[in-house]
Design a protein around this motif. Structure first.
Motif, PDB file in Angstrom:
ATOM      1  N   GLY A 186       1.851  14.957  -0.628  1.00 44.86           N
ATOM      2  CA  GLY A 186       1.442  14.026  -1.675  1.00 44.86           C
ATOM      3  C   GLY A 186       1.876  12.600  -1.392  1.00 44.86           C
ATOM      4  O   GLY A 186       1.121  11.643  -1.639  1.00 44.86           O
ATOM      5  N   GLU A 187       3.088  12.446  -0.871  1.00 45.61           N
ATOM      6  CA  GLU A 187       3.591  11.111  -0.534  1.00 45.61           C
ATOM      7  C   GLU A 187       2.701  10.440   0.508  1.00 45.61           C
ATOM      8  O   GLU A 187       2.376   9.263   0.405  1.00 45.61           O
ATOM      9  N   ARG A 188       2.299  11.203   1.527  1.00 45.64           N
ATOM     10  CA  ARG A 188       1.468  10.631   2.594  1.00 45.64           C
ATOM     11  C   ARG A 188       0.030  10.411   2.117  1.00 45.64           C
ATOM     12  O   ARG A 188      -0.623   9.462   2.532  1.00 45.64           O
ATOM     13  N   LEU A 189      -0.444  11.286   1.240  1.00 46.07           N
ATOM     14  CA  LEU A 189      -1.798  11.159   0.714  1.00 46.07           C
ATOM     15  C   LEU A 189      -1.948   9.867  -0.088  1.00 46.07           C
ATOM     16  O   LEU A 189      -2.976   9.188  -0.018  1.00 46.07           O
ATOM     17  N   LYS A 190      -0.907   9.511  -0.828  1.00 44.40           N
ATOM     18  CA  LYS A 190      -0.952   8.324  -1.680  1.00 44.40           C
ATOM     19  C   LYS A 190      -0.922   7.016  -0.884  1.00 44.40           C
ATOM     20  O   LYS A 190      -1.235   5.953  -1.420  1.00 44.40           O
ATOM     21  N   LYS A 191      -0.544   7.087   0.381  1.00 43.49           N
ATOM     22  CA  LYS A 191      -0.509   5.880   1.204  1.00 43.49           C
ATOM     23  C   LYS A 191      -1.905   5.307   1.436  1.00 43.49           C
ATOM     24  O   LYS A 191      -2.063   4.176   1.887  1.00 43.49           O
TER      25      LYS A 191
END
Length: 327
Positions: A186-191
């Motif tokens: 999720g953290e990387r997706l939000k980038k």
């Protein structure tokens, strides 16, 4: 400009599993009933005898992590969209229809939704379900209830729909994480600058764990927190260490015999904590028998992650492949 409706034949349902068993067959039968033309990919530890099911492809992956299975599933999908579903879950009506409609929004990169209880559960499965709705156990308790639509930092991939190219662009799942791969992803997706959307209309039925498997899940979750902190160092991960501090606090009991003031501090903290647990247990389950079961389950949900983290800090490693079915 009005965007065209997404063809459900252009969505692949990706289901990681260990073996072919009744819950998986229930999942596949419901998926085929609701979405007969939508392809399904099942990723299995071992494949002995596969049933004949239309539009279902079984892939033997070996006993790899659940993140690795999802990556393999995406790489084998021939469609533009991916819908992740767990093997012990099945979709409610209009699951994909509602999800794909929301994915047409320009600012949305992924969609997930509510996890409803199975229509019939054992006593302890119901207790685990009740406890999982408490903020004392998870900050994502809203997904266990039908709540208002909202944007999130992440959503669990037992019910997550997104574009294949978005998944690949983010780097996919971290295959080395034993737990919390959803957080990391999720953290990387939000980038990308786009948002992850929770919708109460994207519903699935998800089987609650029994007490034994809940204990194992929470234990491994606690051990995995250290790896999550090393990878991301986000405040959300550090908050998970509260369980560790709680366990360490409990272990300071002998200090009451050395420092009289500690008896007062120790007892007041426990009284405050148990008051909250009692309130939450009563709020979630009004039946006396279910109340006590939920109370006990919340205690397990709070203590076992701290034990798992402590085990990791002390240099020991849990045999995750044996005790936790997701790895």
């Amino acid at each position: 400009m009005v965007k065209k409706k997404i063809n459900l034949k252009d969505v692949t349902i990706v289901i990681p599993a260990k073996i072919i068993e009744n819950n998986l067959l229930k999942c596949l039968n419901v998926c085929n009933e609701k979405y007969p033309k939508t392809p399904k990919l099942v990723l299995l530890d071992r494949l002995e005898k596969k049933p004949v099911l239309k539009n279902v492809i079984f892939i033997k992956t070996g006993p790899v992590s659940i993140g690795k299975k999802r990556n393999i599933g995406v790489n084998n999908a021939k469609t533009s969209f991916i819908a992740f579903l767990d093997s012990d879950a099945y979709p409610d009506k209009n699951w994909l229809e509602n999800a794909t409609k929301l994915l047409k929004k320009d600012n949305v990169i992924a969609v997930g939704g509510t996890e409803l209880d199975f229509p019939s559960q054992t006593f302890f499965e119901e207790c685990v379900s009740k406890a999982s709705k408490s903020f004392l156990v998870t900050v994502l308790n809203f997904r266990k209830n039908v709540k208002k639509e909202k944007y999130c930092d992440y959503l669990p991939s037992c019910n997550l729909i997104l574009k294949k190219k978005s998944y690949i662009a983010s780097g996919g799942m971290n295959t080395n994480l034993k737990t919390g791969e959803d957080w990391d992803f999720g953290e990387r997706l939000k980038k990308s600058g786009k948002k992850i959307l929770y919708s109460p209309n994207v519903k699935i039925f998800h089987k609650s764990r029994n007490l034994k498997n809940f204990f194992k899940q929470r234990l491994v979750y606690g051990e995995g927190v250290i790896d999550l902190i090393k990878n991301k160092k986000k405040i959300f991960y550090f908050l998970s260490l509260i369980f560790l501090f709680f366990v360490i606090f409990i272990l300071t009991l002998p200090l009451i015999f050395i420092y009289p003031i500690w008896l007062k501090i120790y007892s007041n903290v426990l009284i405050f904590y148990f008051s909250i647990v009692i309130f939450e247990s009563f709020r979630l389950s009004r039946k006396p028998v279910l109340f006590f079961g939920t109370f006990f389950t919340i205690l397990i949900g709070n203590i076992t992650p701290g034990i798992g983290t402590l085990i990791k800090i002390l240099g020991f490693n849990l045999n995750t492949k044996k005790i936790y079915k997701n790895y």
